[in-house]
Design an enzyme around this catalytic site. Structure first.
Site, PDB file in Angstrom:
ATOM      1  N   GLN A 139       0.840  -1.208   0.000  1.00 35.88           N
ATOM      2  CA  GLN A 139       0.000   0.000   0.000  1.00 35.88           C
ATOM      3  C   GLN A 139       0.873   1.255   0.000  1.00 35.88           C
ATOM      4  O   GLN A 139       1.002   1.937   1.004  1.00 35.88           O
ATOM      5  CB  GLN A 139      -0.884  -0.029   1.250  1.00 35.88           C
ATOM      6  CG  GLN A 139      -1.875   1.085   1.370  1.00 35.88           C
ATOM      7  CD  GLN A 139      -3.058   0.885   0.472  1.00 35.88           C
ATOM      8  OE1 GLN A 139      -3.557  -0.222   0.361  1.00 35.88           O
ATOM      9  NE2 GLN A 139      -3.506   1.942  -0.159  1.00 35.88           N
ATOM     10  N   PHE A 140       1.474   1.585  -1.139  1.00 34.36           N
ATOM     11  CA  PHE A 140       2.382   2.729  -1.218  1.00 34.36           C
ATOM     12  C   PHE A 140       1.701   4.040  -0.841  1.00 34.36           C
ATOM     13  O   PHE A 140       2.355   4.988  -0.413  1.00 34.36           O
ATOM     14  CB  PHE A 140       3.022   2.831  -2.609  1.00 34.36           C
ATOM     15  CG  PHE A 140       2.136   3.427  -3.660  1.00 34.36           C
ATOM     16  CD1 PHE A 140       2.170   4.783  -3.938  1.00 34.36           C
ATOM     17  CD2 PHE A 140       1.244   2.626  -4.374  1.00 34.36           C
ATOM     18  CE1 PHE A 140       1.359   5.334  -4.912  1.00 34.36           C
ATOM     19  CE2 PHE A 140       0.428   3.167  -5.345  1.00 34.36           C
ATOM     20  CZ  PHE A 140       0.477   4.527  -5.617  1.00 34.36           C
ATOM     21  N   THR A 141       0.380   4.126  -0.969  1.00 30.72           N
ATOM     22  CA  THR A 141      -0.323   5.377  -0.691  1.00 30.72           C
ATOM     23  C   THR A 141      -0.249   5.802   0.777  1.00 30.72           C
ATOM     24  O   THR A 141      -0.580   6.942   1.105  1.00 30.72           O
ATOM     25  CB  THR A 141      -1.798   5.312  -1.136  1.00 30.72           C
ATOM     26  OG1 THR A 141      -2.460   4.278  -0.427  1.00 30.72           O
ATOM     27  CG2 THR A 141      -1.902   5.080  -2.633  1.00 30.72           C
TER      28      THR A 141
END
Length: 147
Positions: free
Chosen positions: A78-80
């Site tokens: 989940q890079f966000t």
């Protein structure tokens, strides 16, 4: 490294209408890697997560860890989580690691969890995923390790 941890009764990941990972009781982990992360941060986060006492005992107190309960993990990249919303209306994701480093450390993270005897289900790195969960509690925590 930043992980949003959610205690769950059950959870799954669906990609293109197909379930690719699922767990029953355990933890859903949304995992983000930043540029400076190394195996040191991975080791710290693995130990912290599997030993956090966030599962209830017979008296309803959070005294048991994932290791104590034999629970599973659903790990989702989940890079966000490194999205910066302080300026403008569009998040900046410059705090997130480049995909090659992030995928390497994300895979290492999941392998180290499995090496500790934890059943680990995952999504697919970089894919558009539907994550479904029944949050237990709800219990949601942020676990971080920065250099």
């Amino acid at each position: 490294m930043r992980v949003v941890l959610q205690r769950s009764k059950k959870a799954s990941v669906i990609i293109n209408g197909e379930q690719v990972g699922a767990i029953s009781r355990g933890l859903v982990l949304l995992v983000a890697i930043t540029h400076e992360d190394t195996e040191t941060e991975v080791d710290y986060i693995v130990e912290k997560i599997i030993n956090l006492r966030i599962f209830e005992d017979d008296q309803g107190k959070m005294n048991h860890s994932l290791v104590d309960t034999g629970g599973s993990i659903l790990s989702v990249s989940q890079f966000t989580l490194y999205g910066d919303t302080r300026k403008g209306r569009r998040p900046s994701f410059t705090g997130a690691a480049k995909p090659d480093l992030a995928e390497k450390l994300y895979d290492l993270f999941n392998q180290k969890l499995a090496d500790k005897g934890i059943q680990v289900a995952t999504g697919q790195f970089g894919a558009d995923m539907d994550v479904q969960l029944i949050n237990d509690g709800p219990v949601t925590l942020i676990v971080e390790k920065s250099i």
